[in-house]
Scaffold this active site. Structure first.
Site: not given
Length: 196
Positions: A35, A102
């Site tokens: 990700s 993230k």
């Protein structure tokens, strides 16, 4: 003999203090999944700065320091709260036994929107030089609640993030991804980008 025992005790106490300081301020983290590619890769090891987002509860401050005027709604950050563009490690809100990594896109009060893959904050486009393969996704405007953060992966095509499950509560944030240290050829400081 007494001097030797005293020196040994001092050394043990010093070692414990150093160990506790490191435990409080730094944590290692192994990246799992694609990700955040290409910023950080699956299997890469990072050091996470836990101290940078250290905060105090206003009720505790009032209890211990009644002469200081603090707002009841806001935590107090001696350093700073998470900022747009910083890479953070946090406990996944839907399963706190899992840690995710993230990038902070929106801070409390921001309106985040995605149009044809372009992120907008409060109606202004965000420059994201870390995105290498943009997607064409859309997301309706989302107002980030107080005490929460909107996060997205740099690999937008393969990221399970705030677009899917909402914002991350401040209490879930462990720290800022600081240094990539393994494998050795990937050693570097992780740069934050300023949002807009």
């Amino acid at each position: 003999m007494r001097a030797l025992i005293r020196e040994l005790i001092e050394t043990v106490i010093l070692a414990l203090l150093i160990f506790m300081t490191l435990q409080f301020s730094v944590q290692n983290f192994r990246v799992e999944g694609p990700s955040m590619t290409p910023t950080v890769e699956d299997g890469q090891y990072l050091l996470v700065n836990k101290a940078v987002y250290f905060h105090l509860n206003p009720a505790d401050v009032k209890r211990w320091l009644p002469f200081i005027d603090v707002d009841d709604d806001d935590n107090l950050f001696p350093f700073h709260q998470p900022r747009r563009g910083e890479i953070v490690v946090f406990k996944f809100p839907r399963d706190e036994s899992r840690d995710f990594i993230k990038r902070v896109i929106g801070v409390p009060g921001d309106t985040v929107e995605v149009r044809d893959g372009q992120v907008f904050i409060d109606g202004e486009p965000v420059d994201e030089p870390y995105i290498k393969k943009p997607d064409e996704a859309n997301m309706d405007p989302f107002v980030v609640p107080p005490g929460e953060y909107f996060v997205m992966g740099d690999n937008r095509r393969s990221s399970n993030d705030s677009r899917d499950w909402g914002s991350v509560p401040e209490k879930n944030i462990i720290g800022r991804a600081w240094v990539s240290y393994w494998p050795l050829d990937a050693w570097r400081s992780l740069q934050a980008f300023g949002g807009h």
